[in-house]
Design a protein around this motif. Structure first.
Motif, PDB file in Angstrom:
ATOM      1  N   ALA A  60       0.829  -1.214   0.000  1.00 41.01           N
ATOM      2  CA  ALA A  60       0.000   0.000   0.000  1.00 41.01           C
ATOM      3  C   ALA A  60       0.861   1.260   0.000  1.00 41.01           C
ATOM      4  O   ALA A  60       0.451   2.303  -0.525  1.00 41.01           O
ATOM      5  CB  ALA A  60      -0.928   0.007   1.211  1.00 41.01           C
ATOM      6  N   GLN A  61       2.056   1.167   0.564  1.00 42.43           N
ATOM      7  CA  GLN A  61       2.934   2.336   0.617  1.00 42.43           C
ATOM      8  C   GLN A  61       3.392   2.796  -0.757  1.00 42.43           C
ATOM      9  O   GLN A  61       3.832   3.945  -0.920  1.00 42.43           O
ATOM     10  CB  GLN A  61       4.155   2.042   1.496  1.00 42.43           C
ATOM     11  N   THR A  62       3.281   1.943  -1.766  1.00 46.21           N
ATOM     12  CA  THR A  62       3.657   2.364  -3.114  1.00 46.21           C
ATOM     13  C   THR A  62       2.720   3.433  -3.658  1.00 46.21           C
ATOM     14  O   THR A  62       3.037   4.089  -4.652  1.00 46.21           O
ATOM     15  CB  THR A  62       3.672   1.161  -4.078  1.00 46.21           C
ATOM     16  N   ASN A  63       1.571   3.620  -2.984  1.00 48.86           N
ATOM     17  CA  ASN A  63       0.610   4.652  -3.390  1.00 48.86           C
ATOM     18  C   ASN A  63       0.861   5.987  -2.695  1.00 48.86           C
ATOM     19  O   ASN A  63       0.100   6.938  -2.892  1.00 48.86           O
ATOM     20  CB  ASN A  63      -0.810   4.196  -3.074  1.00 48.86           C
ATOM     21  N   LEU A  64       1.906   6.069  -1.861  1.00 54.30           N
ATOM     22  CA  LEU A  64       2.148   7.255  -1.056  1.00 54.30           C
ATOM     23  C   LEU A  64       3.327   8.061  -1.584  1.00 54.30           C
ATOM     24  O   LEU A  64       4.322   7.504  -2.062  1.00 54.30           O
ATOM     25  CB  LEU A  64       2.446   6.866   0.395  1.00 54.30           C
ATOM     26  N   ARG A  65       3.219   9.378  -1.470  1.00 56.61           N
ATOM     27  CA  ARG A  65       4.374  10.243  -1.693  1.00 56.61           C
ATOM     28  C   ARG A  65       4.907  10.666  -0.326  1.00 56.61           C
ATOM     29  O   ARG A  65       4.128  10.945   0.592  1.00 56.61           O
ATOM     30  CB  ARG A  65       3.990  11.478  -2.514  1.00 56.61           C
ATOM     31  N   PRO A  66       6.199  10.741  -0.129  1.00 60.52           N
ATOM     32  CA  PRO A  66       6.755  11.127   1.169  1.00 60.52           C
ATOM     33  C   PRO A  66       6.412  12.571   1.506  1.00 60.52           C
ATOM     34  O   PRO A  66       6.458  13.456   0.645  1.00 60.52           O
ATOM     35  CB  PRO A  66       8.260  10.948   0.980  1.00 60.52           C
ATOM     36  N   LEU A  67       6.084  12.809   2.782  1.00 57.62           N
ATOM     37  CA  LEU A  67       5.784  14.165   3.249  1.00 57.62           C
ATOM     38  C   LEU A  67       6.981  14.804   3.946  1.00 57.62           C
ATOM     39  O   LEU A  67       6.920  15.977   4.303  1.00 57.62           O
ATOM     40  CB  LEU A  67       4.597  14.131   4.221  1.00 57.62           C
ATOM     41  N   GLY A  68       8.058  14.037   4.160  1.00 52.29           N
ATOM     42  CA  GLY A  68       9.198  14.528   4.929  1.00 52.29           C
ATOM     43  C   GLY A  68      10.158  15.381   4.125  1.00 52.29           C
ATOM     44  O   GLY A  68       9.939  15.677   2.940  1.00 52.29           O
ATOM     45  N   HIS A  69      11.252  15.768   4.756  1.00 50.12           N
ATOM     46  CA  HIS A  69      12.281  16.581   4.119  1.00 50.12           C
ATOM     47  C   HIS A  69      12.891  15.828   2.931  1.00 50.12           C
ATOM     48  O   HIS A  69      13.092  14.612   3.004  1.00 50.12           O
ATOM     49  CB  HIS A  69      13.378  16.930   5.115  1.00 50.12           C
ATOM     50  N   PHE A  70      13.237  16.553   1.888  1.00 46.13           N
ATOM     51  CA  PHE A  70      13.707  15.912   0.659  1.00 46.13           C
ATOM     52  C   PHE A  70      15.004  15.133   0.855  1.00 46.13           C
ATOM     53  O   PHE A  70      15.270  14.163   0.147  1.00 46.13           O
ATOM     54  CB  PHE A  70      13.899  16.964  -0.441  1.00 46.13           C
ATOM     55  N   PHE A  71      15.819  15.544   1.837  1.00 52.78           N
ATOM     56  CA  PHE A  71      17.108  14.887   2.030  1.00 52.78           C
ATOM     57  C   PHE A  71      17.033  13.684   2.970  1.00 52.78           C
ATOM     58  O   PHE A  71      18.032  13.009   3.190  1.00 52.78           O
ATOM     59  CB  PHE A  71      18.144  15.884   2.567  1.00 52.78           C
ATOM     60  N   ASN A  72      15.855  13.428   3.542  1.00 55.60           N
ATOM     61  CA  ASN A  72      15.698  12.291   4.441  1.00 55.60           C
ATOM     62  C   ASN A  72      15.320  11.030   3.667  1.00 55.60           C
ATOM     63  O   ASN A  72      14.743  11.114   2.572  1.00 55.60           O
ATOM     64  CB  ASN A  72      14.611  12.581   5.480  1.00 55.60           C
ATOM     65  N   PRO A  73      15.592   9.850   4.208  1.00 59.95           N
ATOM     66  CA  PRO A  73      15.171   8.609   3.535  1.00 59.95           C
ATOM     67  C   PRO A  73      13.649   8.511   3.493  1.00 59.95           C
ATOM     68  O   PRO A  73      12.951   9.171   4.266  1.00 59.95           O
ATOM     69  CB  PRO A  73      15.779   7.512   4.415  1.00 59.95           C
ATOM     70  N   SER A  74      13.147   7.702   2.585  1.00 64.55           N
ATOM     71  CA  SER A  74      11.690   7.574   2.446  1.00 64.55           C
ATOM     72  C   SER A  74      11.269   6.125   2.230  1.00 64.55           C
ATOM     73  O   SER A  74      10.256   5.858   1.600  1.00 64.55           O
ATOM     74  CB  SER A  74      11.187   8.440   1.289  1.00 64.55           C
ATOM     75  N   ALA A  75      12.050   5.191   2.760  1.00 65.26           N
ATOM     76  CA  ALA A  75      11.762   3.779   2.530  1.00 65.26           C
ATOM     77  C   ALA A  75      10.662   3.237   3.432  1.00 65.26           C
ATOM     78  O   ALA A  75       9.899   2.360   3.033  1.00 65.26           O
ATOM     79  CB  ALA A  75      13.028   2.954   2.713  1.00 65.26           C
TER      80      ALA A  75
END
Length: 405
Positions: free
Chosen positions: A235-250
């Motif tokens: 389900a996470q493949t449907n999400l865009r990260p909301l965090g800082h661009f330089f942080n990981p998003s896995a």
């Protein structure tokens, strides 16, 4: 061990129960385990530093925080990268709604009987992304239910998301989440479930439930004031990260966390998990006896009480959150009159489920009377509340507080 001794052992785990107050407002927030309180105090006393540092105390703090994630994930049968902690279920579901991306004209199905935390984000999402919002309406009457029969006509090949509650915080009725997930998945839609009112009463296995997103609050499960959202790896493949661009998003924490998981609270979660291990059969059985005692009383005086939700005490169909109205009384007046005479703490209102109370149940702004019980409550406490209700209803001298006054 005799049952009375066992019940004392249970209650001794909760410091707040030693005062002169009987808590029947547990759906709003359970009392907190003593080991959780001690753990938070110890963390703040010795390891209250930023995570990720290389010095000794920093390593200890980071390890404790990660242990909280490990324990919480294992508790619901998930992986640590599939959960995220936050300040509230309301905030986590709102974050989720901003991370999901659909196409204009896609359809989402939203339950009409949920807590507003699992409604407002999706209404807003539909407006922001120009989606078609379909309302999932239950059967009418005092026992409204979400069923696959009422869901199937709403599902189409364009359905992208279905949302619902596992158990209503007013009705107490348990919805068949597995069956609902199967219907949603039959067209490739995601299922998001609010489990806040379910989690204090039953064990959780997100894989067995088949859910894509699942959210609840630990402060209603005998723990600290922090909430948790599960999102399956797929389900996470449907999400865009909301965090800082330089942080990981896995992980889900990377995508939605936004530094919302309080360190001292997250690290205390293992104490809750340890307490609940191997207790669920006893918890379910005991809560069944509590709801049976109250529901049978309410049914014997059907002319005075209207039960909202499942009227039978079957633990496979409901949890021990019982709501009702009283003939001749508004809910606020009834609760305040009982409180004036006793040390019982229970509530009146809509409990953030205004659409359910006003539109489906057809009640006014003072809503229902809600008695929410958990496993540390006793039969003696329930019987005492019953006697108090009988006393108030049968004593006509209290008529000045009645609805018609």
């Amino acid at each position: 061990m005799p049952f009375k001794d066992h019940q004392k052992q249970v209650r001794d785990n909760f410091p707040a129960l030693h005062q002169d107050q009987i808590f029947f407002d547990n759906a709003g927030g359970s009392q907190t385990l003593g080991p959780v309180i001690d753990s938070i105090k110890d963390y703040l006393s010795s390891t209250n530093v930023q995570l990720g540092a290389s010095y000794a105390v920093g390593k200890k703090s980071t390890s404790a925080y990660r242990a909280g994630y490990q324990a919480a994930a294992k508790y619901i049968n998930a992986d640590p990268d599939e959960i995220v902690f936050g300040s509230s279920t309301t905030q986590l579901l709102r974050n989720l709604s901003y991370a999901l991306k659909f196409n204009p004209g896609d359809e989402i199905i939203v339950s009409r009987i949920d807590h507003e935390a699992n409604i407002a984000p999706w209404v807003d999402l539909a407006e922001r992304q120009n989606l078609v919002l379909r309302w999932w309406k239950p059967t009418l009457g005092p026992n409204p239910k979400l069923s696959t029969e009422t869901l199937r006509p709403l599902v189409t090949p364009k359905t992208r998301l279905v949302t619902c509650t596992h158990a209503s915080n007013i009705l107490g009725t348990i919805n068949d989440v597995r069956a609902i997930a199967d219907v949603a998945h039959s067209v490739g839609a995601l299922l998001c479930v609010d489990a806040v009112a379910y989690a204090p009463h039953r064990p959780i296995d997100v894989k067995a439930f088949g859910v894509d997103f699942y959210c609840f609050s630990w402060y209603k499960v005998y723990g600290p004031h922090v909430s948790m959202l599960y999102g399956s790896w797929s389900a996470q493949t449907n999400l865009r990260p909301l965090g800082h661009f330089f942080n990981p998003s896995a992980s889900l924490e990377d995508k939605l966390g936004l530094a919302g998981g309080s360190y001292e609270l997250v690290q205390s979660i293992p104490k809750v998990v340890e307490y609940l291990e191997e207790k669920w059969d006893n918890i379910t059985s005991h809560e069944g006896s509590l709801q049976r005692e109250l529901l049978r009383f309410l049914r014997t005086r059907a002319g005075d009480f209207t039960i909202y939700g499942e009227p039978e005490e079957d633990t496979s169909r409901r949890v021990a959150t019982v709501s009702f109205s009283v003939r001749g009384w508004n809910s606020q007046a009834l609760v305040e009159e009982v409180e004036r005479r006793t040390n019982y703490a229970f509530r009146w209102g809509t409990f953030y489920s205004d659409r359910l109370v006003r539109e489906t149940l057809g009640l006014g702004k003072d809503g229902v009377v809600r008695v929410s019980m958990v496993h540390y409550n006793t039969l003696e406490e329930v019987r005492g509340l019953i006697r108090a209700l009988e006393d108030v209803l049968d004593n006509r001298e209290s008529g000045a507080t009645r609805a018609e006054a």
